[in-house]
Scaffold this motif. Structure first.
Motif, PDB file in Angstrom:
ATOM      1  N   TYR A 103       0.645  -0.951  -0.259  1.00 46.06           N
ATOM      2  CA  TYR A 103       0.224   0.146   0.310  1.00 46.06           C
ATOM      3  C   TYR A 103       1.022   0.994   0.082  1.00 46.06           C
ATOM      4  CZ  TYR A 103      -3.693   3.686   1.073  1.00 46.06           C
ATOM      5  OH  TYR A 103      -4.198   4.705   0.926  1.00 46.06           O
TER       6      TYR A 103
ATOM      7  N   ARG B 103      -2.604  15.195   2.853  1.00 49.17           N
ATOM      8  CA  ARG B 103      -1.959  15.053   4.308  1.00 49.17           C
ATOM      9  C   ARG B 103      -1.847  16.089   4.671  1.00 49.17           C
ATOM     10  NH1 ARG B 103      -3.309   9.996   3.943  1.00 49.17           N
ATOM     11  NH2 ARG B 103      -2.534   8.703   2.066  1.00 49.17           N
TER      12      ARG B 103
ATOM     13  N   ALA C 275     -10.696   4.370   9.343  1.00 50.54           N
ATOM     14  CA  ALA C 275     -10.179   3.729   8.213  1.00 50.54           C
ATOM     15  C   ALA C 275      -8.384   4.679   8.121  1.00 50.54           C
ATOM     16  CB  ALA C 275     -11.027   3.829   6.695  1.00 50.54           C
TER      17      ALA C 275
ATOM     18  N   ASP D 149      -9.239   0.841  11.865  1.00 50.82           N
ATOM     19  CA  ASP D 149      -9.696   0.104  10.181  1.00 50.82           C
ATOM     20  C   ASP D 149      -9.970  -1.348  10.798  1.00 50.82           C
ATOM     21  OD1 ASP D 149      -7.701   1.401   7.845  1.00 50.82           O
ATOM     22  OD2 ASP D 149      -8.190  -0.571   7.788  1.00 50.82           O
TER      23      ASP D 149
ATOM     24  N   ASP E 195     -14.920  -1.205  12.535  1.00 49.64           N
ATOM     25  CA  ASP E 195     -15.251  -0.917  11.335  1.00 49.64           C
ATOM     26  C   ASP E 195     -16.251   0.873  11.574  1.00 49.64           C
ATOM     27  OD1 ASP E 195     -17.932  -0.119   8.949  1.00 49.64           O
ATOM     28  OD2 ASP E 195     -18.547  -2.761   9.226  1.00 49.64           O
ATOM     29  N   ALA E 196     -16.262   1.391  10.333  1.00 46.66           N
ATOM     30  CA  ALA E 196     -16.405   3.159  10.116  1.00 46.66           C
ATOM     31  C   ALA E 196     -18.060   3.107  10.509  1.00 46.66           C
ATOM     32  CB  ALA E 196     -16.092   3.765   8.992  1.00 46.66           C
TER      33      ALA E 196
ATOM     34  N   ALA F 261      -9.641   9.630   5.461  1.00 48.62           N
ATOM     35  CA  ALA F 261      -8.639  10.499   4.010  1.00 48.62           C
ATOM     36  C   ALA F 261      -8.725   8.859   2.701  1.00 48.62           C
ATOM     37  CB  ALA F 261      -7.302  10.702   4.494  1.00 48.62           C
TER      38      ALA F 261
HETATM   39  C1  LIG Z   1      -7.368   3.786   0.469  1.00 44.02           C
HETATM   40  S1  LIG Z   1      -6.634   3.421   2.300  1.00 44.02           S
HETATM   41  C2  LIG Z   1      -6.522   4.609   2.925  1.00 44.02           C
HETATM   42  C3  LIG Z   1      -5.666   4.374   4.335  1.00 44.02           C
HETATM   43  C4  LIG Z   1      -5.541   5.455   4.888  1.00 44.02           C
HETATM   44  N1  LIG Z   1      -7.181   6.326   5.300  1.00 44.02           N
HETATM   45  C5  LIG Z   1      -4.573   6.733   3.895  1.00 44.02           C
HETATM   46  O1  LIG Z   1      -5.280   7.995   3.595  1.00 44.02           O
HETATM   47  O2  LIG Z   1      -3.956   6.097   3.475  1.00 44.02           O
HETATM   48  C6  LIG Z   1      -9.091   2.268   2.284  1.00 44.02           C
HETATM   49  C7  LIG Z   1      -8.606   1.707   3.699  1.00 44.02           C
HETATM   50  O3  LIG Z   1      -9.846   2.319   4.498  1.00 44.02           O
HETATM   51  C8  LIG Z   1     -10.486   0.740   5.334  1.00 44.02           C
HETATM   52  N2  LIG Z   1     -11.256   0.560   5.579  1.00 44.02           N
HETATM   53  C9  LIG Z   1     -12.207  -0.209   4.686  1.00 44.02           C
HETATM   54  N3  LIG Z   1     -13.802  -0.449   4.887  1.00 44.02           N
HETATM   55  C10 LIG Z   1     -13.514  -0.405   6.152  1.00 44.02           C
HETATM   56  C11 LIG Z   1     -14.430  -0.111   6.833  1.00 44.02           C
HETATM   57  N4  LIG Z   1     -15.961  -0.285   6.721  1.00 44.02           N
HETATM   58  N5  LIG Z   1     -14.214   0.316   8.548  1.00 44.02           N
HETATM   59  C12 LIG Z   1     -13.103   0.942   8.832  1.00 44.02           C
HETATM   60  N6  LIG Z   1     -12.489   0.752   8.221  1.00 44.02           N
HETATM   61  C13 LIG Z   1     -12.422   0.456   6.395  1.00 44.02           C
HETATM   62  C14 LIG Z   1      -9.288  -0.507   4.825  1.00 44.02           C
HETATM   63  O4  LIG Z   1      -8.170  -1.705   5.334  1.00 44.02           O
HETATM   64  C15 LIG Z   1      -8.103   0.672   4.489  1.00 44.02           C
HETATM   65  O5  LIG Z   1      -7.084   0.666   5.643  1.00 44.02           O
END
Ligand SMILES: C[S@@+](CC[C@H](N)C(=O)[O-])C[C@H]1O[C@@H](n2cnc3c(N)ncnc32)[C@H](O)[C@@H]1O
Length: 195
Positions: free
Chosen positions: A9, A25, A40, A60, A86-87, A103
């Motif tokens: 990632y 950021r 997340a 997350d 979970d969000a 983000a």
């Molecule tokens: C594209 S990444 C972004 C990570 C970070 N926010 C950044 O800015 O780099 C998306 C993130 O959302 C998390 N995610 C996806 N669905 C989620 C949910 N329902 N609840 C919490 N986290 C979630 C994933 O595990 C992942 O870490």
């Protein structure tokens, strides 16, 4: 899916940060105050931008992402309270945080309205919501292209290209304080206040 994506990632998103989410950021860090919740949080790429006097809680769904966030925090010498969750169901009492951040994630969280409502619930009155994401372009031909790409990305990765968070934020009862559309309107930065 996110556990599998975690090891690669940082390298992948660093490219998009340079060409697409430039300065996003830093924008988040400069507007974060007090008790900060990052929903997340991923690998914690915003961590180095939060002011030293803030306290950081991260949540997350992915344990692999959280493990990398913990490693980053330790490398930066920052304390972060990390939670797997979970969000859509934040495991925090109402009115707990001064700032809520999300983000590059509402594009793929299955129910973005629910996630925004949860962030509203856990913010104190007067608290700040900070969102950074890619959204539907303001330029119709590009919007059309995004829709085409979305047909593949939502099936393969649960990622939407034509979402827009601002109407959801307003419908939840936040007051928009700052809203920027960048990169032909495909990137949105929102600062909103819980009245
Ligand atoms: C594209 S990444 C972004 C990570 C970070 N926010 C950044 O800015 O780099 C998306 C993130 O959302 C998390 N995610 C996806 N669905 C989620 C949910 N329902 N609840 C919490 N986290 C979630 C994933 O595990 C992942 O870490």
């Amino acid at each position: 899916m996110w556990d599998k994506a975690a090891p690669a990632y940082d390298k992948q998103i660093a490219f998009y940060e340079r060409i697409w989410f430039t300065g996003g950021r830093q924008w988040i860090g400069a507007r974060s105050r007090g008790r900060v919740l990052e929903v997340a949080v991923g690998t914690g790429r915003n961590l180095s931008f939060y002011p030293r006097e803030t306290t950081i809680t991260g949540l997350d769904l992915s344990p692999a992402m959280l493990a990398l966030a913990a490693r980053r925090a330790s490398e930066l010498g920052r304390v972060i309270d990390l939670h797997e969750g979970d969000a859509a169901h934040l495991p925090f009492d109402g009115a707990t945080f001064d700032t809520a951040v999300c983000a590059l994630s509402l594009c793929s969280i299955p129910d973005p309205q629910r996630a925004i409502s949860e962030m509203h619930r856990v913010l104190v009155p007067g608290g700040t919501l900070l969102l950074l994401d890619h959204v539907a372009s303001t330029w119709p031909p590009l919007h059309g292209a995004q829709w085409v790409v979305e047909q593949a990305t939502r099936r393969l990765a649960g990622e939407f290209q034509t979402r827009r968070q601002r109407p959801l934020v307003e419908a939840t009862g936040f007051t928009i304080a700052e809203a920027d559309r960048l990169k032909a309107g495909t990137v949105e930065r929102l600062r909103a206040i819980k009245p």
